[in-house]
Enzyme design. Structure first.
Site, PDB file in Angstrom:
ATOM      1  N   GLU A 320      -5.597  24.519  28.679  1.00  0.00           N
ATOM      2  CA  GLU A 320      -6.024  25.293  29.847  1.00  0.00           C
ATOM      3  C   GLU A 320      -4.803  25.668  30.704  1.00  0.00           C
ATOM      4  O   GLU A 320      -4.484  24.943  31.631  1.00  0.00           O
ATOM      5  CB  GLU A 320      -7.046  24.489  30.641  1.00  0.00           C
ATOM      6  CG  GLU A 320      -8.268  24.109  29.807  1.00  0.00           C
ATOM      7  CD  GLU A 320      -9.334  23.362  30.579  1.00  0.00           C
ATOM      8  OE1 GLU A 320      -9.432  23.531  31.814  1.00  0.00           O
ATOM      9  OE2 GLU A 320     -10.086  22.608  29.951  1.00  0.00           O
ATOM     10  N   MET A 386     -15.244  28.285  27.223  1.00  0.00           N
ATOM     11  CA  MET A 386     -15.861  27.390  28.213  1.00  0.00           C
ATOM     12  C   MET A 386     -16.612  28.214  29.254  1.00  0.00           C
ATOM     13  O   MET A 386     -16.113  28.506  30.340  1.00  0.00           O
ATOM     14  CB  MET A 386     -14.785  26.501  28.841  1.00  0.00           C
ATOM     15  CG  MET A 386     -14.148  25.572  27.824  1.00  0.00           C
ATOM     16  SD  MET A 386     -12.799  24.566  28.481  1.00  0.00           S
ATOM     17  CE  MET A 386     -11.482  25.775  28.574  1.00  0.00           C
TER      18      MET A 386
END
Length: 546
Positions: A320, A386
């Site tokens: 991320e 996500m």
């Protein structure tokens, strides 16, 4: 404790599914090797094709080479699980070096995204011999099962001594789709959520895969995240999956790793994947990207450590975000993610799973645009955008908005911040639908100081949560602040001066219908401890996947 904060995003298109097959065969051994092209999706301006090589001979097929022409106006824009080259309209597809031989009666698949409407390949040969059968396609019956393009996976052998728990084989995966859930490493502390709860809640019989979160990434290497929780914590009989307490014998495996080993013996259908990174621990991926081979070697050595090699069936990367900003910013370049995934696949080989959780930012110029996810997909079994944490009290004054909208809606604060936008953007870049899983959060995000019941209101800050302000488990919210509206395909609730958004069994049903209609490979969720003690949400996911 660490929590993986997810930010995601995408645009809506209905894909008409058509299946066409062109059986072609060549003499090979005492039988034939056949090649089938199946168009699983065709949306006019593009299409997705699965190509299956089946060994109908009595000898193993060590390699294959398929040559074919595509009609004028049809080209291959991206491909996976094969090496493909082009000269004019002539294409050559060769088996990946990491893919094993095809045993008699076995098969291997690869796939591609094509431009324009699907048109049958012509002049096909396999291993130099004529495919035969002409160029007219035969029509196969429609299928609701998405194509499987990843290489076959085999769990490593179990070497640990047997436990006293009887085997409990769960039902087969829903229509071949994957149902993947995160187990949070730190849940064994304050939350008191153990691997045993996956069994007692009834969730284990519904799952196909468990993601163990997280391992850390430091100094360009995969390293243990929490050694005590992972493999040292001693379980009492009451907390153990099989009712047997851990021992302090020299070399005995304890902790969640041993509990997962026991769970897999009870539910042989479940695969377990070790996930590395997450919101807190993604800062090390930039250094890892400088030497992908060394990184992959370190990960393999850790995941395949003889103490727990039988526990894990592969590795997951939760970066991320590549070439973008999360908790820290990365400037490793657009190819870094692809290069890292390629190195992991080369090291882990075809019999281990290699997966990745990725951004779902479907905005123009957003995080999906920052890295080559389509280029990486050939090395991966699947990708997990996500599709949650789009909005929340990390913007304390609001506006209030659902953190996991399935679709855009009038007044959404940011365009492209919804699940559909992310899925469509990834597909448009050449990522096949069958390698995408839809994400669901088993928690809500909320604000306080809100005076407006509908979305778009102002707030004064984060609503109180049991473990973290602005976040609360579904199992708490369902009774403390029941939903009283839906927007963008998810639920919201207004109670007192608090405004929360979260998914319910009903909205999850809608999301699973969407996943089926889009031909996605399944769904995943963050994370197991947010569900009710009887697995209410995971039951809705399993039922909705069909």
């Amino acid at each position: 404790m660490r929590r993986s904060l997810r930010r995601a995003l995408w645009a809506s298109t209905v894909v008409a599914v058509a299946v066409a097959a062109i059986p072609v065969a060549s003499a090979f051994g005492a039988g034939s090797v056949t090649t089938q092209f199946a168009a699983s999706s065709d949306w006019g301006s593009g299409h997705e094709v699965r190509v299956t090589v089946t060994n109908g001979s009595d000898a193993a097929v060590a390699t294959w080479r398929i040559e074919f022409d595509l009609p004028a106006g049809t080209t291959i824009s991206s491909f996976w699980d094969a090496d493909v080259t082009r000269s004019g309209n002539r294409y050559v597809a060769v088996k990946k070096s990491w893919a094993g031989s095809i045993p008699p009666g076995g098969s291997q698949s690869w796939g591609y995204i094509g431009t324009g409407a699907f048109r049958a390949p012509t002049n096909c040969t396999i291993n130099g011999a004529s495919c035969g059968g002409g160029t007219n396609p035969t029509t196969a019956p429609p299928t609701t099962r998405p194509p499987t393009t990843a290489p076959p996976t085999t769990a490593p052998p179990t070497t640990a001594p047997p436990t006293t728990a009887p085997p409990t084989t769960g039902p087969p995966p829903p229509a071949g789709r994957k149902l993947v859930g995160y187990f949070a490493q730190w849940g064994v502390y304050q939350r008191q959520y153990f691997v045993k709860n996956i069994h007692t809640s009834g969730s284990a019989s519904k799952l196909t895969h468990i993601l163990y979160a997280f391992g850390n990434v430091t100094n360009g290497q995969c390293v243990i995240g929490d050694s005590y929780a992972d493999y040292d914590m001693a379980y009492t009989a009451a907390n153990s999956v099989d009712g047997v307490a851990d021992t302090w014998d020299t070399g005995a495996l304890r902790g969640s790793f041993n509990q997962l080993r026991k769970l897999k013996r009870m539910y042989p259908n479940i695969k377990v994947i070790w996930s590395f990174g997450g919101w807190t621990w993604s800062g090390g991926f930039g250094q890892a990207a400088q030497n992908p081979t060394a990184f992959a070697n370190s990960c393999y050595n850790l995941v395949e450590d003889p103490r727990w090699a039988d526990v894990f069936d592969g590795i997951d990367i939760d970066w991320e975000y590549p070439n973008a900003c999360g908790l820290t910013c990365d400037n490793s370049g657009p190819n870094s993610f692809k290069n890292l995934m390629s190195a992991l696949r080369n090291r882990f080989g075809p019999n281990n799973l290699v997966t990745a959780a990725i951004t779902a930012d479907g905005s123009s110029g957003g995080k999906i645009d920052a890295a080559d996810y389509a280029g990486a997909v050939g090395s991966l079994d699947w990708l997990m955008p996500m599709t949650y944490d789009y909005f929340g009290a990390f913007n304390p004054q609001g506006p209030t908005a659902p953190h996991s909208p399935l679709t855009a809606y009038p007044g959404i604060p940011t365009q492209g911040f919804n699940s559909d936008a992310a899925i469509q953007k990834l597909k448009s870049k050449g990522v096949p639908a069958s390698k995408l899983l839809l994400g669901v959060g088993f928690y809500g995000r909320g604000w306080t100081g809100v005076t407006q019941s509908t979305p778009g209101g102002t707030a004064t800050g984060a609503a109180p949560g049991t473990y973290e302000a602005g976040i609360e488990d579904y199992k708490v919210l369902k009774t403390r602040c029941p939903s009283n509206g839906t927007v963008g395909g998810t639920a919201y609730a207004y109670c007192g001066n608090q405004w929360w958004s979260y998914d319910t069994p009903a909205t999850i049903g809608g999301k699973m219908t969407y996943a089926r209609n889009q031909g996605l490979g399944g769904a995943f969720f963050w994370e197991l401890s947010g569900d009710t003690t009887n697995g209410e949400l995971i039951g809705a996911m399993r039922g909705g996947l069909g």
